[in-house]
Structure formats: structure tokens, C-alpha cells
Design a protein around this motif. Structure first.
Motif, PDB file in Angstrom:
ATOM      1  N   ASP A   6       0.855  -1.188   0.000  1.00 48.54           N
ATOM      2  CA  ASP A   6       0.000   0.000   0.000  1.00 48.54           C
ATOM      3  C   ASP A   6       0.893   1.242   0.000  1.00 48.54           C
ATOM      4  O   ASP A   6       1.661   1.478   0.939  1.00 48.54           O
ATOM      5  CB  ASP A   6      -0.889  -0.029   1.247  1.00 48.54           C
ATOM      6  CG  ASP A   6      -1.776   1.203   1.374  1.00 48.54           C
ATOM      7  OD1 ASP A   6      -1.831   2.018   0.428  1.00 48.54           O
ATOM      8  OD2 ASP A   6      -2.414   1.343   2.439  1.00 48.54           O
ATOM      9  N   SER A   8      -0.537   4.370  -0.592  1.00 47.10           N
ATOM     10  CA  SER A   8      -1.508   5.461  -0.618  1.00 47.10           C
ATOM     11  C   SER A   8      -1.068   6.667   0.218  1.00 47.10           C
ATOM     12  O   SER A   8      -1.622   7.760   0.057  1.00 47.10           O
ATOM     13  CB  SER A   8      -2.876   4.963  -0.139  1.00 47.10           C
ATOM     14  OG  SER A   8      -2.801   4.497   1.204  1.00 47.10           O
ATOM     15  N   HIS A   9      -0.098   6.474   1.093  1.00 47.00           N
ATOM     16  CA  HIS A   9       0.397   7.582   1.911  1.00 47.00           C
ATOM     17  C   HIS A   9       1.322   8.511   1.137  1.00 47.00           C
ATOM     18  O   HIS A   9       1.607   9.619   1.586  1.00 47.00           O
ATOM     19  CB  HIS A   9       1.148   7.030   3.129  1.00 47.00           C
ATOM     20  CG  HIS A   9       2.277   6.136   2.749  1.00 47.00           C
ATOM     21  ND1 HIS A   9       2.066   4.883   2.206  1.00 47.00           N
ATOM     22  CD2 HIS A   9       3.622   6.298   2.798  1.00 47.00           C
ATOM     23  CE1 HIS A   9       3.237   4.323   1.953  1.00 47.00           C
ATOM     24  NE2 HIS A   9       4.187   5.163   2.292  1.00 47.00           N
ATOM     25  N   ARG A  11       2.344  10.951  -1.998  1.00 47.41           N
ATOM     26  CA  ARG A  11       1.615  11.920  -2.804  1.00 47.41           C
ATOM     27  C   ARG A  11       2.419  12.306  -4.053  1.00 47.41           C
ATOM     28  O   ARG A  11       3.576  11.943  -4.200  1.00 47.41           O
ATOM     29  CB  ARG A  11       1.323  13.183  -1.974  1.00 47.41           C
ATOM     30  CG  ARG A  11       0.508  12.918  -0.721  1.00 47.41           C
ATOM     31  CD  ARG A  11      -0.932  12.555  -1.058  1.00 47.41           C
ATOM     32  NE  ARG A  11      -1.747  12.368   0.140  1.00 47.41           N
ATOM     33  CZ  ARG A  11      -2.105  11.209   0.627  1.00 47.41           C
ATOM     34  NH1 ARG A  11      -1.702  10.088   0.034  1.00 47.41           N
ATOM     35  NH2 ARG A  11      -2.860  11.122   1.711  1.00 47.41           N
ATOM     36  N   GLU A  20       8.940   6.748  -8.654  1.00 46.29           N
ATOM     37  CA  GLU A  20       7.642   6.103  -8.488  1.00 46.29           C
ATOM     38  C   GLU A  20       7.703   4.674  -9.017  1.00 46.29           C
ATOM     39  O   GLU A  20       8.211   4.444 -10.109  1.00 46.29           O
ATOM     40  CB  GLU A  20       6.559   6.881  -9.240  1.00 46.29           C
ATOM     41  CG  GLU A  20       5.165   6.314  -9.059  1.00 46.29           C
ATOM     42  CD  GLU A  20       4.088   7.181  -9.669  1.00 46.29           C
ATOM     43  OE1 GLU A  20       2.897   6.829  -9.530  1.00 46.29           O
ATOM     44  OE2 GLU A  20       4.435   8.225 -10.275  1.00 46.29           O
ATOM     45  N   CYS A  56       8.959   0.306  -1.569  1.00 41.11           N
ATOM     46  CA  CYS A  56       8.008  -0.699  -2.049  1.00 41.11           C
ATOM     47  C   CYS A  56       8.609  -2.108  -2.054  1.00 41.11           C
ATOM     48  O   CYS A  56       7.971  -3.065  -1.612  1.00 41.11           O
ATOM     49  CB  CYS A  56       7.539  -0.308  -3.448  1.00 41.11           C
ATOM     50  SG  CYS A  56       6.400  -1.472  -4.218  1.00 41.11           S
ATOM     51  N   THR A  88       6.596   3.862   4.229  1.00 36.10           N
ATOM     52  CA  THR A  88       5.975   2.736   3.534  1.00 36.10           C
ATOM     53  C   THR A  88       6.020   1.477   4.384  1.00 36.10           C
ATOM     54  O   THR A  88       5.049   0.716   4.439  1.00 36.10           O
ATOM     55  CB  THR A  88       6.655   2.501   2.171  1.00 36.10           C
ATOM     56  OG1 THR A  88       6.457   3.661   1.359  1.00 36.10           O
ATOM     57  CG2 THR A  88       6.082   1.287   1.456  1.00 36.10           C
ATOM     58  N   GLN A  91       3.344   1.960   7.011  1.00 34.34           N
ATOM     59  CA  GLN A  91       2.007   1.859   6.421  1.00 34.34           C
ATOM     60  C   GLN A  91       1.587   0.404   6.232  1.00 34.34           C
ATOM     61  O   GLN A  91       0.403   0.066   6.332  1.00 34.34           O
ATOM     62  CB  GLN A  91       1.995   2.580   5.066  1.00 34.34           C
ATOM     63  CG  GLN A  91       0.692   2.531   4.302  1.00 34.34           C
ATOM     64  CD  GLN A  91      -0.329   3.545   4.791  1.00 34.34           C
ATOM     65  OE1 GLN A  91      -0.090   4.268   5.743  1.00 34.34           O
ATOM     66  NE2 GLN A  91      -1.475   3.590   4.137  1.00 34.34           N
TER      67      GLN A  91
END
Length: 221
Positions: A6, A8-9, A11, A20, A56, A88, A91
């Protein structure tokens, strides 16, 4: 199947400063999942990701290995990447230990023959040498992709450290593209460092042909 972590935190403003996750990230996740059974069986204690970016990949590895008690170390030259890596992990309830520094420099001597899983998605895009060198000094987002001649400026430096870092049963997962000259990397690791290499996954993504190499010590005869 292990889900993608996840993110989603994070931006848009974060992705203006860090890499990314993209196709090269996802093929690396797929290669790790493909080896899930053998990775778990080897019971890694020390995992090290070079250039963790968003965090990630190390987060995914932590989820894949489960409650193994492994230490997840992550380095990046970009301070914002180190911050995002820690977030991450939090999270996704995976404890990551990010450090700011180049390659394995912050821990290199303490990690001699100690790394069970080493991971690197390097800056592999061929660019001018000056651009790649400057990107490493600037420690910003360009350092995540500008790779110098053949896209190998940073990868070359790490390849000279791999044999020293890997534990007796350690394995190294490296992302590469065709322009990096995969056969030359395999020959170098075999002839100069006595390590075995294999392409465990490859995939076309737009104009790139991505490869995942798994590099490890030769089994005893």
C-alpha cells in the motif's frame, strides 16, 4: 499471491522527489515472489536493498518472508527516499531500517559475508557520464535513473562489492536492461568474483527489455 504494498500515503509531491514504482519495480517483485519458497526456506536474517526509493520492494520482501525475524536494511543517497521508505514500511506494518548513503557504504564493513538477500534496482538508463555522476552528487530523483555509459556507472561500483557482502547462502537480485550487456555482467561475476548468475525473469515494457539477474555463490562441490 502477495499484494503490492500500500503506497496510498505517498503523494504527487513525493514522486517529484523519489522514483515512483513502475514496470522495473513490478518485475522485481514478481521475481522475488517466484522465488518465495526457496527464499523462505533459506531463512534470511539480513536483507539489504540498495536505492530503496519508495520502500516498495523491501516492504514486499518483508511481507513475502512473513514473521521471519529478518532485518531489513535500506540505503539511498536521497534523504527524502529514506523518509518515504520508513513511512511505507510503517504503512504496511513492516519494520524497515533506512539509512542515507551510497550503495552499502553506511554498513559495508559490518555486513561482510552477512547479507542473505541483496536487492538493487539501479539507475540503468544510458546517459552522459557527467549527467550520471552529477545526479549521484545531487542525490535527487535523477540519481534513480541516470546510469552513465551503458547505464552501468553505479551498477559497476556495486558489482565489485557483491562477493564481499553476500553470506554463504546469500543471493543478489539485480534489475538490468539489454543495453547494460547482460552476458558481460554474467561473465564478470563468474570470472572475476566466482559467482553464478542466471536470468530468472525478463519482460518487455515499452521501449525497454527488462531482466532480473539472480547472482549467488557457487554451491560447494
Amino acid at each position: 499471491m502477495i499484494p503490492t504494498p500500500d503506497l496510498s500515503h505517498l503523494r504527487k509531491a513525493d514522486y517529484e522527489r523519489i522514483y515512483e514504482p513502475a514496470e522495473d519495480t513490478f518485475i522485481l517483485l514478481d521475481a522475488l515472489e517466484q522465488d518465495a519458497e526457496s527464499l523462505r526456506a533459506s531463512a534470511p536474517r539480513v536483507c539489504l536493498e540498495i536505492g530503496s526509493g519508495s520502500g516498495c520492494v523491501s516492504t514486499f520482501l518483508g511481507a513475502l518472508l512473513g514473521s521471519s525475524g529478518a532485518l531489513y536494511l535500506c540505503t539511498d543517497i536521497n534523504p527524502h527516499a529514506a523518509r518515504c521508505t520508513r513511512l511505507t514500511g510503517s504503512q504496511n506494518k513492516i519494520s524497515l531500517d533506512p539509512l542515507i548513503g551510497s550503495l552499502a557504504a553506511p554498513l559495508r564493513h559490518r555486513l561482510t559475508r552477512a547479507v542473505d538477500v541483496l536487492i538493487f534496482n539501479p539507475p540503468y538508463v544510458p546517459t552522459e557520464e557527467d549527467e550520471a555522476a552529477g545526479a549521484q552528487v545531487d542525490a535527487g530523483i535523477t540519481g534513480a535513473w541516470a546510469g552513465g555509459a551503458r547505464g552501468m556507472l553505479v551498477t559497476d561500483a556495486l558489482l565489485e562489492q557483491v562477493e564481499t557482502l553476500l553470506s554463504p547462502h546469500g543471493r543478489f537480485y539485480l534489475v538490468a536492461v539489454r543495453q547494460n550487456d547482460i552476458p558481460a555482467i554474467e561473465a564478470r561475476m563468474r570470472d572475476r568474483h566466482g559467482l553464478d548468475s542466471a536470468v530468472v525473469l525478463q519482460r518487455r515494457a515499452g521501449g525497454e527489455h527488462l531482466f532480473i539477474l539472480r547472482i549467488a555463490r557457487r554451491p560447494p562441490v
